[in-house]
Write a protein that holds these residues in place. Structure first.
Motif, PDB file in Angstrom:
ATOM      1  N   UNK A   1       0.820  -1.219   0.000  1.00 36.82           N
ATOM      2  CA  UNK A   1       0.000   0.000   0.000  1.00 36.82           C
ATOM      3  C   UNK A   1       0.852   1.268   0.000  1.00 36.82           C
ATOM      4  N   UNK A   2       1.856   1.305   0.869  1.00 34.33           N
ATOM      5  CA  UNK A   2       2.643   2.532   1.001  1.00 34.33           C
ATOM      6  C   UNK A   2       3.453   2.793  -0.264  1.00 34.33           C
ATOM      7  N   UNK A   3       4.005   1.747  -0.866  1.00 32.45           N
ATOM      8  CA  UNK A   3       4.741   1.923  -2.120  1.00 32.45           C
ATOM      9  C   UNK A   3       3.834   2.471  -3.207  1.00 32.45           C
ATOM     10  N   UNK A   4       2.616   1.941  -3.295  1.00 36.77           N
ATOM     11  CA  UNK A   4       1.689   2.443  -4.311  1.00 36.77           C
ATOM     12  C   UNK A   4       1.394   3.921  -4.077  1.00 36.77           C
ATOM     13  N   UNK A   5       1.159   4.309  -2.810  1.00 36.63           N
ATOM     14  CA  UNK A   5       0.891   5.703  -2.495  1.00 36.63           C
ATOM     15  C   UNK A   5       2.054   6.614  -2.843  1.00 36.63           C
ATOM     16  N   UNK A   6       3.268   6.149  -2.582  1.00 35.59           N
ATOM     17  CA  UNK A   6       4.471   6.938  -2.888  1.00 35.59           C
ATOM     18  C   UNK A   6       4.649   7.092  -4.395  1.00 35.59           C
ATOM     19  N   UNK A   7       4.514   5.999  -5.134  1.00 37.67           N
ATOM     20  CA  UNK A   7       4.819   6.029  -6.576  1.00 37.67           C
ATOM     21  C   UNK A   7       3.786   6.816  -7.375  1.00 37.67           C
ATOM     22  N   UNK A   8       2.522   6.685  -7.037  1.00 36.53           N
ATOM     23  CA  UNK A   8       1.511   7.414  -7.815  1.00 36.53           C
ATOM     24  C   UNK A   8       1.638   8.918  -7.589  1.00 36.53           C
ATOM     25  N   UNK A   9       2.039   9.322  -6.379  1.00 38.61           N
ATOM     26  CA  UNK A   9       2.176  10.758  -6.117  1.00 38.61           C
ATOM     27  C   UNK A   9       3.515  11.303  -6.614  1.00 38.61           C
TER      28      UNK A   9
END
Length: 641
Positions: A212-220
């Motif tokens: 979850x955190x990786x997805x949040x970091x990469x999309x932003x």
């Protein structure tokens, strides 16, 4: 440190605690209740997670246990999930529209120990299946209304009582909760996300904090967000699309999550908030487009003429804007005038005035719909992914929105196409596998790549083009390949068509079952003096069939190849529905189920001499009652077959 790899070293509860340390007094969550917006700061958020987590611990919940959540979107849902994560336990979202037997299957499969429900409606489902789920030790509810008869039963607990037990444990050992949070690791499983179940029973996808955190970091990294930005939470929490925002993006960026008063008021509440970004399934954008067209249709003649003129200019301008090309000055001026005179007031009415980006995923969206939204000033972009890669792996970039593609990989995501044409992906957001399904997990991650099950290719600009599910790609009798989903999306761009189901596998030609849009077609019928009382009556009217035939002919005229043309169709007498098993929880067609359920209609599409059939229409009502009505279905032929 925000939006950097530093965030990837945390678990979700640890990242929540970090947020408290840097912006504890900022509003993290906002909820509308009885018409009033109430808020929780990051300090409040962490305090509620702490007392929820310790309350769960006092009930015996520990590392590896599963806590299921059946609830509309409310802050307590996050308190419960992250409270469980703090103990090393695992949360699991169940769609609130699920029926009791379906819930029983899920709870047994996921080995659930405790269930959180928001209200009596969901609790009653648990009562009905209580004997089938002996592993469930406790049911915690948030709304006490209607729960009086259950209060003497120890199987049930008010969340306020859970909070009290958590506070008591905190008073005894103020260090305990932080010590439990400290034990968490990024790679620990934290949530079980159910797949859509398009081809069968849903599987529990194991998700980790890092996913979850990786997805949040990469999309932003692609589309940065400000901590002051607003997001409206109205997607079902059981869907990965909501989790990636609540667990991933919100924690990685510090944005505020807003919870509508109810599912029914979500769109009105969205107008009050005016979000800065939005994520929704295609059906949401299709419905909004229908509502916009309906507003225009009900407007004065002069307004209609202005709209029709400026929408054409906007669509021309959108082709430049989406590709990042320089726009001619004259067109730029006309597009600007259109935005100021027509489209700015229009998007303000639907709450999109502050919207910088809107995303859609879960199913493909017709290219015309992207152009429409870009034309009115809504920066709609396609994302692509699946539950097993935390929802998003590919997305459009601003100035590089190509409606026939799903964009470029997110930073840190690798893409490959197998010899069979299957899309393969690899990133830190890829799930470790399925809960209690080792063989399925092995197939999913064969060779170290996530196997999507989708057919696609990478174009000359590096964009990913998704064709269809490999299992859904069809071949006619002449072995010519076509994508039913592609044709369905083409049809659904018509405001008069709500849903379409394409057939033609191993057949002489392509045929379709069509759902008309009751709102738009109903208004059209009124304008044309056509009386009707029910959806069945409206869909059976020959003038409506002629209207739909014209829509299909337009699609056929634009077909790239002859075998893409739709030759026969029939109008369904009822809307396809999730509760009837015809659609998945995320709105995808369960094609084989629909084919079997309406097999008489399916066969009628390919019996060229048959003009109409009498069928028995079965209706199941919300109160459990059912009825059967006989009706005639007419089959229409567009071309010689």
């Amino acid at each position: 440190m925000e939006n950097t790899d530093e965030l990837l070293k945390y678990s979700i509860p640890q990242l929540l605690r970090w947020r408290v340390n840097i912006s504890g007094d900022k509003v993290a969550l906002r909820e509308k209740d009885f018409g009033i917006w109430n808020y929780y700061t990051w300090n409040d958020y962490y305090d509620h997670v702490r007392k929820t987590g310790l309350g769960l611990k006092s009930l015996g919940i520990s590392k590896g246990d599963t806590v299921a959540i059946i609830s509309d979107n409310i802050p307590e849902l996050l308190f419960m999930a992250i409270g469980a994560h703090s103990l090393g336990a695992i949360s699991a979202g169940v769609y609130q529209t699920s029926m009791p037997d379906e819930i029983a299957h899920i709870l047994k499969y996921l080995k659930v120990s405790l269930v959180f429900c928001d209200n009596q409606e969901q609790v009653d489902k648990l009562v009905e299946i209580r004997e089938q789920v002996p592993g469930v030790k406790k049911v915690v509810y948030e709304d006490p209304r209607g729960m009086r008869n259950y209060q003497s039963d120890s199987w049930f607990m008010d969340i306020k009582e859970l909070y009290q037990q958590g506070e008591t444990l905190y008073d005894k050992d103020p260090q305990l909760f932080d010590q439990l949070v400290d034990r968490g690791k990024p790679d620990d499983p934290c949530h079980l996300c159910l797949t859509s179940g398009t081809t069968g029973l849903p599987k529990g996808t194991i998700m980790t904090h890092l996913n979850y955190i990786n997805m949040g970091v990469q999309i932003t990294r692609v589309d940065p967000l400000e901590p002051t930005d607003e997001y409206v939470s109205f997607l079902p929490f059981a869907w990965i699309g909501e989790q990636m925002n609540s667990f991933g993006i919100a924690m990685a960026t510090g944005i505020t999550i807003n919870f509508p008063e109810s599912v029914e008021t979500a769109m009105d509440d969205l107008k009050e908030i005016g979000p800065h970004f939005m994520f929704g399934a295609p059906r949401i954008y299709e419905t909004m487009r229908s509502e916009i067209w309906l507003k225009i249709d009900q407007s004065y003649g002069f307004n209609k003429k202005l709209y029709n003129y400026f929408i054409k200019q906007g669509e021309k301008a959108a082709t430049y804007k989406m590709t990042g090309e320089s726009m001619p000055l004259g067109l730029k001026i006309k597009a600007w005038l259109g935005r100021q005179i027509i489209f700015r007031p229009l998007i303000n009415q639907i709450g999109f005035l502050r919207l910088r980006r809107a995303y859609t995923g879960g199913a493909a969206l017709g290219p015309e719909l992207f152009t429409f939204y870009q034309a009115i000033g809504v920066n709609l972009k396609q994302i692509y992914g699946q539950t097993e890669i935390t929802g998003i792996a590919y997305m459009h970039r601003d100035g590089d929105v190509r409606p026939d593609t799903v964009g470029l990989p997110l930073p840190g995501t690798e893409c490959s196409i197998s010899k069979e044409g299957e899309i393969l992906s690899r990133s830190l957001s890829v799930s470790p596998g399925y809960f209690d399904l080792p063989e399925k997990s092995k197939e999913l991650l064969e060779g170290g790549w996530l196997h999507s099950g989708d057919a696609g290719y990478i174009d000359d600009r590096g964009h990913l083009v998704v064709i269809d599910r490999i299992s859904d790609v069809m071949h006619n009798k002449r072995n010519e390949m076509f994508s039913p989903m592609f044709l369905e999306n083409k049809l659904k761009f018509s405001p008069y068509i709500k849903e379409a189901v394409i057939y033609g596998d191993h057949k002489d030609y392509v045929a379709a079952l069509i759902n008309i849009d009751p709102i738009v077609v109903g208004k059209w019928a009124e304008d044309n003096g056509i009386s009707y009382t029910t959806y069945m009556g409206l869909s059976a009217h020959p003038d409506v069939a002629q209207l739909i035939m014209e829509q299909i002919q337009e699609v056929n005229e634009k077909a790239e190849k002859e075998h893409f043309r739709i030759k026969r169709f029939a109008l369904l007498y009822k809307l396809l529905d999730v509760d009837d098993g015809e659609l998945t929880k995320t709105g995808k067609i369960r094609r084989k189920f629909v084919q079997e359920k309406y097999r008489d209609l399916y066969h009628g599409l390919y019996e060229k001499s048959v003009q109409e059939k009498e069928v028995e229409a079965f209706f199941q009502y919300q109160d459990g009652q059912s009825t059967t009505v006989k009706t005639k279905i007419v089959f229409y032929t567009l071309e010689e077959v």
